[in-house]
Design an enzyme around this catalytic site. Structure first.
Site, PDB file in Angstrom:
ATOM      1  N   PHE A 115     -39.127  12.712   9.353  1.00 37.50           N
ATOM      2  CA  PHE A 115     -38.275  13.442  10.274  1.00 37.50           C
ATOM      3  C   PHE A 115     -38.400  12.856  11.672  1.00 37.50           C
ATOM      4  O   PHE A 115     -39.077  11.865  11.889  1.00 37.50           O
ATOM      5  CB  PHE A 115     -38.564  14.940  10.258  1.00 37.50           C
TER       6      PHE A 115
ATOM      7  N   ILE B 187     -24.213   0.110  -1.783  1.00 36.32           N
ATOM      8  CA  ILE B 187     -25.385   0.921  -2.115  1.00 36.32           C
ATOM      9  C   ILE B 187     -26.345   0.053  -2.926  1.00 36.32           C
ATOM     10  O   ILE B 187     -26.015  -0.418  -4.014  1.00 36.32           O
ATOM     11  CB  ILE B 187     -24.954   2.172  -2.917  1.00 36.32           C
TER      12      ILE B 187
ATOM     13  N   LYS C 234     -29.417   5.333  -7.518  1.00 33.59           N
ATOM     14  CA  LYS C 234     -30.269   6.470  -7.900  1.00 33.59           C
ATOM     15  C   LYS C 234     -30.955   7.067  -6.662  1.00 33.59           C
ATOM     16  O   LYS C 234     -30.925   8.278  -6.441  1.00 33.59           O
ATOM     17  CB  LYS C 234     -31.318   6.001  -8.911  1.00 33.59           C
TER      18      LYS C 234
ATOM     19  N   GLN D 172     -31.049  10.900  -1.974  1.00 28.25           N
ATOM     20  CA  GLN D 172     -31.109  11.052  -0.527  1.00 28.25           C
ATOM     21  C   GLN D 172     -29.934  11.886  -0.019  1.00 28.25           C
ATOM     22  O   GLN D 172     -30.090  12.725   0.860  1.00 28.25           O
ATOM     23  CB  GLN D 172     -31.099   9.671   0.104  1.00 28.25           C
TER      24      GLN D 172
ATOM     25  N   GLU E  95     -29.051   9.837   6.847  1.00 36.10           N
ATOM     26  CA  GLU E  95     -28.781  11.100   7.525  1.00 36.10           C
ATOM     27  C   GLU E  95     -27.324  11.532   7.387  1.00 36.10           C
ATOM     28  O   GLU E  95     -26.916  12.538   7.956  1.00 36.10           O
ATOM     29  CB  GLU E  95     -29.162  10.963   9.003  1.00 36.10           C
TER      30      GLU E  95
HETATM   31 MO1  MOS Z   1     -33.152  10.339  12.674  1.00 36.52          MO
HETATM   32  S1  MOS Z   1     -34.293  12.101  12.967  1.00 36.52           S
HETATM   33  O1  MOS Z   1     -32.492   9.759  14.169  1.00 36.52           O
HETATM   34  O2  MOS Z   1     -34.055   9.154  11.894  1.00 36.52           O
END
Ligand code: MOS
Length: 738
Positions: free
Chosen positions: A255, A625, A629, A634, A701
């Site tokens: 994180f 990709i 998997k 993710q 993310e």
């Molecule tokens: Mo993200 S918390 O900018 O890797």
């Protein structure tokens, strides 16, 4: 270079289990917190009882006389022995410039005011509790006040050099005249949104172990930036970075808080130097809320204007973010939100509002998650104002050119994502009228959102050694923060060197290895794998040469990857621990982003107002990709983060004392398996050769964004209640809110 020799199946793009999966699930890997050093002493923190003011006295008598106590560090014996360093906003690696134990000043509740070192953890904890600390307290400011919004709207805003000032001048961006276009638009939306303070809460506590061997310092700490860490810590301690080694081979929940260097590390290093023995600090769960970063609270004002066909004419997105008194950290996600759709008149302004709080930082898609919540909620509100399907509204405003600077997206498949996800979800079955769909005692709602993530890359380097028996060792100072970087590296090496996966070992997370950029901003695969691919290419060239000659000993190759748009000395900057990132909206001639769309079903019980989330379906287009998997895992994990943001996570603050009140995992709510019933991540094939030779975009993310808005939109569809303040809790769903 990345295409494998003809006629051989390629492992890139083939679903592959983690090379370290077995080690991880059997508990065999060692996290930064797992290392114990012989003869280590134990440190325990004491943190401030007030949020603003000064320490007027420290009585150490009782604590010093307890058995086992070795040393007590306070501002009186640390002071300027540690430099605060530079934070992110000042091009540095520190997560805050508020140095612990630097002076008698208290900047926020829970600031480190003493560190006790003893023979045992229990002795250190006991002694820390027996320090007599007196304060002169002032009334703190805990969060926004109405004045902040007024002050920030004034030309010039507040004085930026005035650390105790309320609000910094806004950072603005845009094109055209959004105010005027808004006034002229036939259909408009003008709304405010709020997102709460949230904390990372990785399961692995923040720990630090420091040991000195002569002038050499070794630090074990979970970090996703060992290179920046070594350099930042060296600056704080005024020593040579070459004398520091940072080890973080595995991370238990990276994180944002582990992306930068935390102020606690330097005091542990200082204690170890003074005591001439290893010192290990383990903090409490509660202390984790104040000694590191978190997601800042925001307020956002969105205005949209459209013609009757739904084409955007005006878009204005203003944000306010809380920061500490000392630092002006902000994520300013308007950079993405104002570029998501075509619109001739666009404006944004983001203002930092200072309060007596610790400094916030990156958290799980930092810019996009709070800011896309507002814009994608407002788009849903606009769809109702227009009487138009929300998917169609997004489709008609799609663009291949971002509207502010006119840069072309290297690839953009938002519409393909909307189509694939809405089909898989069954959006066509939706009755658009709010509160129209019912199943027994449950009100049923469908909501959606579009989303994007800037595609970043940074310099990286890697070394590959091939033994004479054909064993391959890859070494790089990058980090596998959980997404499977080690496996992605092994896949690439396996393809390019034609070696089976089980002959490949990947070493990561050691500042003595060839450096890689921060494992953040979803840029590790693009950056580190590019360096690895380059080293493979060099090895293949060497092999070809050798085929003509003799010799079959071990061979080693080192390669560097500098992403396009990076400064020519980018590698040197990386070696110095400096942050270099390119891509996203940082390039003068193009825009690089991944896109997605997410659809959710929400159910609210007619009487209890309990909210259930039976389905989340997302589709994502993010370049090539490497390992489908790991990518799917993710993306699903990121959806859960998004649902957590929408429904559960909030750090409550007692405004009288500017103190967090739910600093534990019982009161800080996170989703569990039972909360997420069915979810799906569809990967849309996308080829983009202009990014890097692997054609990789970041996905880490991506899927967190948009989920919060999609859920709020589904709740509105189910109930007619529009939630503009996260998290969405039962009390906000009472019929009186309708
Ligand atoms: Mo993200 S918390 O900018 O890797």
């Amino acid at each position: 270079m990345t295409a494998p020799p003809d006629g051989r199946p390629t492992r890139i793009g083939t679903p592959t289990s983690r090379v370290d999966g077995r080690l991880r699930v059997t508990g065999a890997v060692r996290y930064g917190s797992d290392f114990a050093v012989p003869h280590q002493a134990y440190a325990y923190l004491r943190t401030s009882a007030i949020a603003r003011g000064r320490i007027t006295g420290i009585d150490e008598t009782e604590a010093r006389n307890l058995p086992g106590v070795l040393e007590i560090l306070t501002y009186r014996n640390v002071g300027d022995a540690i430099k605060p360093g530079r934070d992110f906003q000042r091009q540095g690696v520190m997560d805050s410039t508020i140095a612990p134990l630097a002076s008698d000043q208290v900047w926020y509740a829970g600031q480190i005011v003493a560190m006790v070192i003893a023979e045992s953890f229990e002795q250190a904890r006991d002694a820390a509790g027996r320090l007599g600390i007196d304060y002169a307290a002032e009334t703190p400011k805990s969060t926004f006040t109405d004045d902040d919004f007024v002050a920030a709207e004034q030309p010039g805003g507040a004085d930026p050099d005035q650390r105790s000032g309320t609000a910094d001048p806004a950072e603005t961006d845009g094109v055209g005249d959004p105010d005027r276009a808004q006034a002229d638009a036939p259909v408009t939306v003008d709304t405010w949104y709020r997102t709460p303070t949230q904390h990372h809460n990785p399961i692995e506590l923040f720990t630090t172990t420091c040991t000195w061997t002569g002038d050499k310092l070794t630090v074990w700490e979970s970090s996703r930036n060992v290179t920046g860490f070594r350099n930042g810590l060296a600056e704080q301690l005024s020593i040579d970075p070459a004398d520091i080694r940072v080890l973080s081979p595995y991370i238990g929940g990276a994180f944002g808080a582990r992306g930068f260097v935390n102020q606690r590390t330097a005091i542990v290093a200082l204690a170890a130097r003074r005591l001439k023995r290893p010192v290990r600090l383990v903090v409490t769960r509660s202390q984790m809320f104040t000694i590191a970063t978190y997601r800042a609270e925001t307020r956002q004002h969105v205005r949209l204007g459209a013609d009757r066909d739904g084409r955007l004419l005006a878009l204005s997105h203003k944000g306010w973010e809380i920061s500490s008194r000392a630092d002006n950290f902000k994520v300013a996600g308007t950079e993405s939100s104002i570029r998501l759709y075509e619109c001739p008149n666009v404006g944004s302004a983001v203002t930092v509002v200072h309060a007596d709080r610790n400094t916030p930082g990156f958290m799980r898609s930092p810019p996009e998650v709070p800011y896309l919540f507002a814009i994608e909620s407002a788009m849903d509100e606009l769809s109702y104002a227009l009487g138009m399907d929300p998917v169609e509204l997004r489709r008609v405003n799609d663009t291949m050119v971002e509207p502010v600077n006119g840069r072309r997206y290297t690839s953009r498949n938002l519409v393909a994502c909307l189509d694939a996800a809405s089909d898989a979800f069954g959006w066509a079955d939706r009755d658009p009228r709010p509160a129209s769909m019912v199943d027994g005692d449950w009100q049923v709602g469908y909501g959606c959102a579009g989303l994007s993530l800037i595609t970043l890359a940074g310099p990286a380097s890697a070394r590959i050694t091939v033994s004479s028996q054909g064993w391959v060792r890859v070494q790089t100072g990058g980090h596998d923060v959980g997404g499977g970087l080690g496996t992605a590296i092994a896949i690439i090496v396996s393809d390019l060197l034609e070696v089976p996966l089980d002959r490949i070992t990947v070493d990561l997370g050691d500042s003595d290895l060839p450096p890689a950029s921060l494992a953040g901003g979803s840029m590790s695969t693009a950056s580190v794998c590019s360096a690895v691919a380059k080293a493979c290419e060099q090895l293949r060239a060497r092999r070809a040469e050798r085929a003509q000659g003799d010799g079959d000993g071990a061979v080693e190759e080192y390669a560097e990857f500098l992403p396009h748009g990076a400064p020519h000395n980018g590698m040197q900057l990386l070696y110095q621990g400096r942050r270099v990132a390119t891509g996203g909206y940082l390039m003068p001639d193009r825009a690089e982003c991944s896109f997605g769309a997410v659809f959710v079903e929400a159910r609210i019980h007619r009487q209890t107002r309990e909210l259930r989330l039976p389905r989340i379906v997302g589709a994502y287009a993010a370049g090539r990709i490497i390992n489908p998997k790991a990518a799917e895992s993710q993306l699903l994990g990121a959806q859960i983060f998004g649902a957590a943001m929408a429904l559960y996570e909030a750090t409550e603050i007692d405004d009288r004392y500017a103190r967090y009140t739910n600093t534990n995992l019982a009161d800080y709510h996170i989703p569990v398996n039972a909360d997420i019933l069915h979810h799906q991540a569809i990967i849309i094939p996308e080829t983009d050769d202009s990014l890097n030779e692997l054609g990789v975009k970041g996905i880490g993310e991506l899927a967190t964004s948009g989920v919060n808005a999609a859920i709020a939109n589904a709740v509105h569809h189910a109930t007619g209640i529009r939630i503009r303040e996260l998290p969405i809790r039962l009390e906000k769903l009472l019929p009186t809110h309708a």
